[in-house]
Design a protein around this motif. Structure first.
Motif, PDB file in Angstrom:
ATOM      1  N   GLU A  58      97.903 -13.619-134.990  1.00  0.00           N
ATOM      2  CA  GLU A  58      98.538 -14.890-135.371  1.00  0.00           C
ATOM      3  C   GLU A  58      99.748 -14.624-136.257  1.00  0.00           C
ATOM      4  N   GLU A  59      99.547 -13.812-137.284  1.00  0.00           N
ATOM      5  CA  GLU A  59     100.656 -13.489-138.182  1.00  0.00           C
ATOM      6  C   GLU A  59     101.757 -12.737-137.445  1.00  0.00           C
ATOM      7  N   ASP A  60     101.377 -11.797-136.598  1.00  0.00           N
ATOM      8  CA  ASP A  60     102.367 -11.009-135.856  1.00  0.00           C
ATOM      9  C   ASP A  60     103.238 -11.913-134.985  1.00  0.00           C
ATOM     10  N   ALA A  61     102.606 -12.891-134.339  1.00  0.00           N
ATOM     11  CA  ALA A  61     103.367 -13.802-133.482  1.00  0.00           C
ATOM     12  C   ALA A  61     104.313 -14.664-134.298  1.00  0.00           C
ATOM     13  N   TRP A  62     103.847 -15.148-135.462  1.00  0.00           N
ATOM     14  CA  TRP A  62     104.722 -15.968-136.310  1.00  0.00           C
ATOM     15  C   TRP A  62     105.915 -15.147-136.802  1.00  0.00           C
ATOM     16  N   LEU A  63     105.667 -13.917-137.206  1.00  0.00           N
ATOM     17  CA  LEU A  63     106.745 -13.054-137.678  1.00  0.00           C
ATOM     18  C   LEU A  63     107.723 -12.737-136.554  1.00  0.00           C
ATOM     19  N   ALA A  64     107.208 -12.514-135.336  1.00  0.00           N
ATOM     20  CA  ALA A  64     108.084 -12.227-134.203  1.00  0.00           C
ATOM     21  C   ALA A  64     108.965 -13.435-133.883  1.00  0.00           C
ATOM     22  N   ASN A  65     108.384 -14.635-133.954  1.00  0.00           N
ATOM     23  CA  ASN A  65     109.179 -15.841-133.725  1.00  0.00           C
ATOM     24  C   ASN A  65     110.228 -16.030-134.814  1.00  0.00           C
ATOM     25  N   THR A  66     109.857 -15.715-136.046  1.00  0.00           N
ATOM     26  CA  THR A  66     110.804 -15.818-137.158  1.00  0.00           C
ATOM     27  C   THR A  66     111.970 -14.855-136.967  1.00  0.00           C
ATOM     28  N   LYS A  67     111.674 -13.677-136.483  1.00  0.00           N
ATOM     29  CA  LYS A  67     112.740 -12.703-136.212  1.00  0.00           C
ATOM     30  C   LYS A  67     113.694 -13.242-135.145  1.00  0.00           C
ATOM     31  N   THR A  73     120.336 -17.322-135.465  1.00  0.00           N
ATOM     32  CA  THR A  73     121.076 -18.120-136.448  1.00  0.00           C
ATOM     33  C   THR A  73     121.702 -17.322-137.572  1.00  0.00           C
ATOM     34  N   GLY A  74     121.214 -16.117-137.803  1.00  0.00           N
ATOM     35  CA  GLY A  74     121.667 -15.340-138.949  1.00  0.00           C
ATOM     36  C   GLY A  74     120.999 -15.728-140.256  1.00  0.00           C
ATOM     37  N   ILE A  75     120.044 -16.657-140.194  1.00  0.00           N
ATOM     38  CA  ILE A  75     119.365 -17.133-141.395  1.00  0.00           C
ATOM     39  C   ILE A  75     118.132 -16.273-141.668  1.00  0.00           C
ATOM     40  N   GLU A  76     118.118 -15.609-142.803  1.00  0.00           N
ATOM     41  CA  GLU A  76     116.971 -14.800-143.179  1.00  0.00           C
ATOM     42  C   GLU A  76     115.848 -15.692-143.694  1.00  0.00           C
ATOM     43  N   VAL A  77     114.619 -15.374-143.297  1.00  0.00           N
ATOM     44  CA  VAL A  77     113.449 -16.132-143.731  1.00  0.00           C
ATOM     45  C   VAL A  77     112.453 -15.165-144.357  1.00  0.00           C
ATOM     46  N   ARG A  78     112.237 -15.322-145.640  1.00  0.00           N
ATOM     47  CA  ARG A  78     111.242 -14.508-146.354  1.00  0.00           C
ATOM     48  C   ARG A  78     109.891 -15.212-146.262  1.00  0.00           C
ATOM     49  N   ILE A  79     108.854 -14.471-145.901  1.00  0.00           N
ATOM     50  CA  ILE A  79     107.521 -15.058-145.763  1.00  0.00           C
ATOM     51  C   ILE A  79     106.567 -14.402-146.756  1.00  0.00           C
ATOM     52  N   ASP A  80     106.026 -15.219-147.657  1.00  0.00           N
ATOM     53  CA  ASP A  80     105.043 -14.766-148.640  1.00  0.00           C
ATOM     54  C   ASP A  80     103.675 -15.302-148.266  1.00  0.00           C
ATOM     55  N   TYR A 335     114.582 -24.347-138.650  1.00  0.00           N
ATOM     56  CA  TYR A 335     113.576 -23.288-138.501  1.00  0.00           C
ATOM     57  C   TYR A 335     112.273 -23.841-137.923  1.00  0.00           C
ATOM     58  N   LEU A 336     111.798 -24.943-138.483  1.00  0.00           N
ATOM     59  CA  LEU A 336     110.536 -25.504-137.997  1.00  0.00           C
ATOM     60  C   LEU A 336     110.687 -26.059-136.589  1.00  0.00           C
ATOM     61  N   ALA A 337     111.835 -26.659-136.280  1.00  0.00           N
ATOM     62  CA  ALA A 337     112.066 -27.121-134.911  1.00  0.00           C
ATOM     63  C   ALA A 337     111.997 -25.958-133.936  1.00  0.00           C
ATOM     64  N   PHE A 338     112.571 -24.837-134.305  1.00  0.00           N
ATOM     65  CA  PHE A 338     112.541 -23.640-133.476  1.00  0.00           C
ATOM     66  C   PHE A 338     111.113 -23.136-133.301  1.00  0.00           C
ATOM     67  N   MET A 339     110.338 -23.125-134.372  1.00  0.00           N
ATOM     68  CA  MET A 339     108.977 -22.591-134.313  1.00  0.00           C
ATOM     69  C   MET A 339     108.041 -23.483-133.505  1.00  0.00           C
ATOM     70  N   PHE A 340     108.354 -24.786-133.419  1.00  0.00           N
ATOM     71  CA  PHE A 340     107.542 -25.696-132.622  1.00  0.00           C
ATOM     72  C   PHE A 340     108.015 -25.774-131.172  1.00  0.00           C
ATOM     73  N   ASP A 341     109.156 -25.182-130.848  1.00  0.00           N
ATOM     74  CA  ASP A 341     109.635 -25.201-129.479  1.00  0.00           C
ATOM     75  C   ASP A 341     108.655 -24.420-128.597  1.00  0.00           C
ATOM     76  N   ALA A 342     108.503 -24.863-127.358  1.00  0.00           N
ATOM     77  CA  ALA A 342     107.420 -24.374-126.501  1.00  0.00           C
ATOM     78  C   ALA A 342     107.309 -22.853-126.402  1.00  0.00           C
ATOM     79  N   PRO A 343     108.399 -22.114-126.151  1.00  0.00           N
ATOM     80  CA  PRO A 343     108.222 -20.656-126.041  1.00  0.00           C
ATOM     81  C   PRO A 343     107.643 -20.027-127.311  1.00  0.00           C
ATOM     82  N   GLN A 344     108.115 -20.500-128.473  1.00  0.00           N
ATOM     83  CA  GLN A 344     107.621 -19.933-129.724  1.00  0.00           C
ATOM     84  C   GLN A 344     106.202 -20.419-130.050  1.00  0.00           C
ATOM     85  N   TYR A 345     105.984 -21.719-129.923  1.00  0.00           N
ATOM     86  CA  TYR A 345     104.673 -22.256-130.300  1.00  0.00           C
ATOM     87  C   TYR A 345     103.576 -21.733-129.375  1.00  0.00           C
ATOM     88  N   ASN A 346     103.861 -21.638-128.096  1.00  0.00           N
ATOM     89  CA  ASN A 346     102.866 -21.081-127.176  1.00  0.00           C
ATOM     90  C   ASN A 346     102.572 -19.613-127.479  1.00  0.00           C
TER      91      ASN A 346
END
Length: 437
Positions: A58-67, A73-80, A335-346
């Protein structure tokens, strides 16, 4: 910089909420422009605080989508990360002091405690809902205050009964009981063959809350009525507490001090025959070659039905919130719109291996739910969940009552004999009235 939307499998305009089951979303074809686009602020960077994962995929997939988001976009996202128990106080502190992460994953109705500190994401939430078949009602109500979204329903962490099939059969049961009476008889039989059950009675954010609310609701009890009047001290609640006391006699010792990790460890150690947990408990065994026999012997089912006559399960919900103090509200929404988009969310659902259940109906046909038999009980979590503030409205009071562990403490006190069922219900009533007055 405008973040472009990815196309998904179905053509046509956005789908209306409450539509019929939809095909698996994983390909590319225009689905309309229901989800708004956001122009991220120049120089934006983001920080997300989330709960520590129980399933690495689960975490690996979220991190891969964030990458992928950063690359686009060039926007860095730090995840704690913080432990499950620490997310609630950490988020509350950030909300009240006005500094910290831009976004946070919270539990249940935590967002209801400080809605004025959270960014209004109604446009994004409604766009996602229209595009992906609507939210399940139980998920939607957690994220709304006065008909506006202060959070995005992210996932339901399904909680199901997990058991060793061979031991249940050894105890004389050809199948797992469907009602509370049968569960008690099974518990007695399993203890007699030295394979006790064990359900969490401690301050486990997921497992403790899920089990104890099920005890209350399955017997017809509730914290408040439809108008928010405290009614937990009732004959139905007392009946549930008496049942909890009888069932506790069949448990392994020590469940009153368990947190969310303890029943996992006891089950994997072979000390438990039955518990309630997320699907992560199965993968802890399945991913260990030494525990292959245990994994093959594990099955899951939904909680038995009590005197109330229907399924009533809490399940753990998690919402994604954006704090108002963020310097980059548009970037956070992008960022959240991107993460909820079908390819990423699936991809995230698949990586979570049935640990996270979708909040948007269009994702119910993700193949993860039929990939293994043990996933089936978790696939309906968003459909069957009952909000913790039942039967009254959600808000700061319901959130405070849960944060104060009123239901969990009541069930634990009665189960362990610290108080009689009547005394435990009376004390819970008094504690709740201080919050709901």
């Amino acid at each position: 910089m405008t973040l472009s939307r990815r196309d998904v499998l179905m053509g046509g305009a956005g789908l209306a909420a409450g539509s019929m089951a939809l095909p698996f979303l994983g390909g590319t074809a225009a689905l309309g422009q229901s989800v708004p686009k956001f122009e991220p602020e120049p120089g934006a960077s983001l920080r997300l605080l989330r709960w520590s994962p129980f399933v690495k995929g689960e975490e690996d997939a979220w991190l891969a989508n964030t990458k992928k988001f950063t690359e686009a976009t060039g926007i860095e996202v730090r995840i704690d990360k913080e432990s499950w128990e620490d997310i609630r106080p950490k988020a509350a502190v950030a909300a009240n002091v006005g500094s910290g992460p831009d976004m946070v994953w919270v539990w249940f109705d935590d967002a209801q405690q400080y809605p004025d500190k959270l960014l209004d994401v109604t446009d994004l939430a409604k766009g996602l809902s229209a595009t992906y078949g609507g939210y399940y009602p139980g998920n939607e109500v957690y994220a709304q205050v006065n008909n506006r979204f202060v959070a995005l329903p992210l996932a339901t962490i399904g909680n199901a009964v997990v058991y060793r099939d061979s031991w249940v059969k050894q105890a004389g049961f050809s199948e797992f009981p469907k009602d509370t009476k049968g569960l008690l008889e099974l518990g007695k039989a399993l203890k007699a063959i030295n394979h006790p059950m064990g359900f969490t009675l401690g301050h486990g954010v997921g497992d403790g809350n899920n089990y104890c609310h099920w005890i209350l609701w399955s017997h017809g009890g509730r914290m408040v009525d439809e108008n928010g009047k405290v009614v937990i001290n009732s004959p139905e609640t007392v009946a549930g507490l008496r049942y909890a006391a009888e069932l506790y006699k069949t448990f392994i010792p020590g469940t009153e001090s368990w947190l969310d990790v303890n029943n996992n460890r006891a089950f994997i150690a072979g000390d438990l025959s039955v518990t309630a947990n997320g699907v992560s408990i199965y993968y802890a065994a399945a991913n260990d070659p030494k525990l292959a026999d245990m994994a093959a012997d594990m099955k899951s089912t939904n909680f038995p039905i009590g005197p109330v006559g229907k399924k009533v399960e809490l399940h753990q919900t998690t919402q994604a919130c954006i704090f108002k103090y963020t310097k980059y509200p548009k970037a956070a929404q992008a960022y959240l719109a991107f993460m909820f988009d079908a390819p990423q969310y699936n991809a995230w659902l698949t990586g979570a291996s049935a640990y996270c259940c979708q909040t948007l109906k269009a994702f119910s046909n993700n193949p993860v739910w039929t990939s293994k038999p043990i996933h089936a009980a978790y696939s309906v979590a968003s459909e069957t969940l009952q909000p913790n503030g039942y039967a009254g409205p959600l808000g700061p009071k319901s959130a405070a009552a849960m944060a104060d562990w009123i239901v969990v403490d009541m069930v634990a006190e009665a189960a362990t004999g610290q108080r009689t069922p009547e005394e435990a219900a009376k004390r819970a009533q008094q504690r709740a009235e201080r919050i709901y007055r």
